[in-house]
Design a protein around this motif. Structure first.
Motif, PDB file in Angstrom:
ATOM      1  N   PRO A  80      -2.551   8.433   8.530  1.00 50.63           N
ATOM      2  CA  PRO A  80      -2.235   8.055   7.147  1.00 50.63           C
ATOM      3  C   PRO A  80      -3.518   7.855   6.349  1.00 50.63           C
ATOM      4  CG  PRO A  80      -1.027   6.687   8.721  1.00 50.63           C
ATOM      5  CD  PRO A  80      -2.047   7.438   9.502  1.00 50.63           C
ATOM      6  N   VAL A  81      -3.496   8.333   5.117  1.00 52.03           N
ATOM      7  CA  VAL A  81      -4.646   8.182   4.226  1.00 52.03           C
ATOM      8  C   VAL A  81      -4.247   7.240   3.101  1.00 52.03           C
ATOM      9  CG1 VAL A  81      -6.210   9.349   2.637  1.00 52.03           C
ATOM     10  CG2 VAL A  81      -5.558  10.468   4.774  1.00 52.03           C
ATOM     11  N   GLN A 106       0.828  -1.207   0.000  1.00 58.03           N
ATOM     12  CA  GLN A 106       0.000   0.000   0.000  1.00 58.03           C
ATOM     13  C   GLN A 106       0.859   1.251   0.000  1.00 58.03           C
ATOM     14  OE1 GLN A 106      -1.319  -2.202   2.902  1.00 58.03           O
ATOM     15  NE2 GLN A 106      -2.634  -3.133   1.365  1.00 58.03           N
ATOM     16  N   TRP A 107       0.315   2.298  -0.548  1.00 60.48           N
ATOM     17  CA  TRP A 107       0.899   3.635  -0.424  1.00 60.48           C
ATOM     18  C   TRP A 107      -0.095   4.508   0.336  1.00 60.48           C
ATOM     19  CZ3 TRP A 107       5.703   5.433  -1.679  1.00 60.48           C
ATOM     20  CH2 TRP A 107       6.487   4.609  -2.507  1.00 60.48           C
ATOM     21  N   TYR A 108       0.435   5.207   1.336  1.00 57.31           N
ATOM     22  CA  TYR A 108      -0.344   6.145   2.128  1.00 57.31           C
ATOM     23  C   TYR A 108       0.303   7.525   2.034  1.00 57.31           C
ATOM     24  CZ  TYR A 108      -2.681   2.306   4.683  1.00 57.31           C
ATOM     25  OH  TYR A 108      -3.425   1.202   5.030  1.00 57.31           O
ATOM     26  N   ARG A 109      -0.538   8.517   2.301  1.00 57.78           N
ATOM     27  CA  ARG A 109      -0.020   9.876   2.453  1.00 57.78           C
ATOM     28  C   ARG A 109      -0.436  10.377   3.832  1.00 57.78           C
ATOM     29  NH1 ARG A 109      -2.160  14.954  -0.918  1.00 57.78           N
ATOM     30  NH2 ARG A 109      -1.427  16.539   0.513  1.00 57.78           N
ATOM     31  N   ILE A 133      -0.040  -3.855   9.591  1.00 63.50           N
ATOM     32  CA  ILE A 133       0.655  -3.189   8.498  1.00 63.50           C
ATOM     33  C   ILE A 133       2.010  -2.753   9.027  1.00 63.50           C
ATOM     34  CG2 ILE A 133       0.719  -0.986   7.258  1.00 63.50           C
ATOM     35  CD1 ILE A 133      -2.157  -1.289   6.623  1.00 63.50           C
ATOM     36  N   ILE A 134       3.028  -2.955   8.206  1.00 69.82           N
ATOM     37  CA  ILE A 134       4.353  -2.452   8.557  1.00 69.82           C
ATOM     38  C   ILE A 134       4.675  -1.322   7.588  1.00 69.82           C
ATOM     39  CG2 ILE A 134       6.812  -2.965   8.648  1.00 69.82           C
ATOM     40  CD1 ILE A 134       6.138  -5.690   9.648  1.00 69.82           C
ATOM     41  N   PHE A 135       4.960  -0.173   8.147  1.00 66.22           N
ATOM     42  CA  PHE A 135       5.225   1.005   7.336  1.00 66.22           C
ATOM     43  C   PHE A 135       6.709   1.183   7.076  1.00 66.22           C
ATOM     44  CE2 PHE A 135       1.203   3.209   6.991  1.00 66.22           C
ATOM     45  CZ  PHE A 135       0.448   2.677   8.016  1.00 66.22           C
ATOM     46  N   GLY A 136       7.001   1.763   5.915  1.00 65.80           N
ATOM     47  CA  GLY A 136       8.340   2.240   5.653  1.00 65.80           C
ATOM     48  C   GLY A 136       8.576   3.536   6.406  1.00 65.80           C
ATOM     49  N   SER A 137       9.782   4.022   6.314  1.00 66.53           N
ATOM     50  CA  SER A 137      10.143   5.240   7.051  1.00 66.53           C
ATOM     51  C   SER A 137       9.613   6.500   6.377  1.00 66.53           C
ATOM     52  CB  SER A 137      11.653   5.323   7.208  1.00 66.53           C
ATOM     53  OG  SER A 137      12.253   5.139   5.945  1.00 66.53           O
ATOM     54  N   GLY A 138       9.246   6.390   5.123  1.00 75.34           N
ATOM     55  CA  GLY A 138       8.587   7.507   4.450  1.00 75.34           C
ATOM     56  C   GLY A 138       9.509   8.396   3.648  1.00 75.34           C
ATOM     57  N   THR A 139       8.914   9.059   2.692  1.00 74.10           N
ATOM     58  CA  THR A 139       9.580  10.119   1.936  1.00 74.10           C
ATOM     59  C   THR A 139       8.818  11.401   2.212  1.00 74.10           C
ATOM     60  OG1 THR A 139      10.406   8.744   0.123  1.00 74.10           O
ATOM     61  CG2 THR A 139      10.047  11.076  -0.339  1.00 74.10           C
ATOM     62  N   ARG A 140       9.527  12.382   2.746  1.00 72.03           N
ATOM     63  CA  ARG A 140       8.883  13.674   3.015  1.00 72.03           C
ATOM     64  C   ARG A 140       9.066  14.555   1.799  1.00 72.03           C
ATOM     65  NH1 ARG A 140       6.423  15.467   7.098  1.00 72.03           N
ATOM     66  NH2 ARG A 140       7.238  13.865   8.496  1.00 72.03           N
ATOM     67  N   LEU A 141       7.942  14.869   1.172  1.00 72.79           N
ATOM     68  CA  LEU A 141       7.944  15.610  -0.073  1.00 72.79           C
ATOM     69  C   LEU A 141       7.499  17.052   0.164  1.00 72.79           C
ATOM     70  CD1 LEU A 141       8.158  15.598  -3.193  1.00 72.79           C
ATOM     71  CD2 LEU A 141       5.774  14.844  -3.246  1.00 72.79           C
TER      72      LEU A 141
END
Lengths: 117, 112
Positions: free
Chosen positions: B43-44, B33-36, B100-108
């Motif tokens: 997270p959405v 999954q991709w969340y924002r 769900i296991i999340f990645g650390s994220g990309t802050r855009l």
């Protein structure tokens, strides 16, 4: 569009006090979860709940934590004796059962910011 | 532990530019999954990809799942300031009750 709601949005409590965080999952969902996010860190899984029992829990979810679905709509997370390190955003999520096409997708609430002083 | 590595960690670009962010792992996933997430909010969910090689489009966002189901990318065309946020990839569960296991994220950050 249905959404997960959480109350309160912000809770401030003193160390050692009990807190209850409340969630109303999406109405036809059967699986419920709690996650937390310490400031600047990843979202971490705490616990999943199905059919009135815990399905899975993380190492974080120790004896100080408990979850309950007291009625047909609410899902709660209780922390019996809060510690400073419990300060975080707590997110509730819910997921539909297998009869729905998107059963493996989880939908998150807006979160409760817990501050322990 | 199945780790999800996201790159870059931070990305700041001018409005109108294109960008791609990546999510990689050494493990095979049943879904991704991709969340924002915006500051102070939950997270959405944006999209779920399930099949290797799958491409899904959401307006200016294009999501691709790697053929081997170990990696994924998010491409944004003509970025807008409203695209600013934290983009998280997440490992989908193997069952409905799975975490769900999340990645650390990309802050855009999109500059006007």
């Amino acid at each position: 569009e249905p959404e997960v709601t959480q109350t309160p949005s912000h809770q401030v409590t003193q160390m050692g006090q009990e807190v209850i965080l409340r969630c109303v999952p999406i109405s036809n969902h059967l699986y419920f979860y709690w996650y937390r996010q310490i400031l600047g860190q990843k979202v971490e899984f705490l616990v999943s709940f199905y059919n009135n029992e815990i399905s899975e829990k993380s190492e974080i979810f120790d004896d100080q934590f408990s979850v309950e679905r007291p009625d047909g709509s609410n899902f709660t997370l209780k922390i019996r004796s809060t510690k400073l390190e419990d300060s975080a955003m707590y997110f509730c999520a819910s997921s539909a059962g297998q009869v729905f096409a998107d059963y493996y997708e989880q939908y998150f609430g807006p979160g409760t910011r817990l501050t322990v002083t | 532990t199945q780790l999800l590595e996201q790159s870059p960690q931070f990305l700041s670009i001018q409005e109108g530019e294109n960008l791609t962010v990546y999510c990689n792992s050494s493990s095979v996933f049943s879904s991704l999954q991709w969340y924002r997430q915006e500051p102070g909010e939950g997270p959405v969910l944006l999209v779920t990809v399930v099949t290797g090689g799958e491409v899904k489009k959401l307006k200016r966002l294009t999501f691709q799942f790697g053929d081997a189901r170990k990696d994924s990318s998010l491409h944004i065309t003509a970025a807008q300031t409203g695209d600013t946020g934290l983009y998280l990839c997440a490992r989908g569960g193997y069952s409905s009750a799975s975490k769900i296991i999340f990645g650390s994220g990309t802050r855009l950050s999109i500059r006007p």
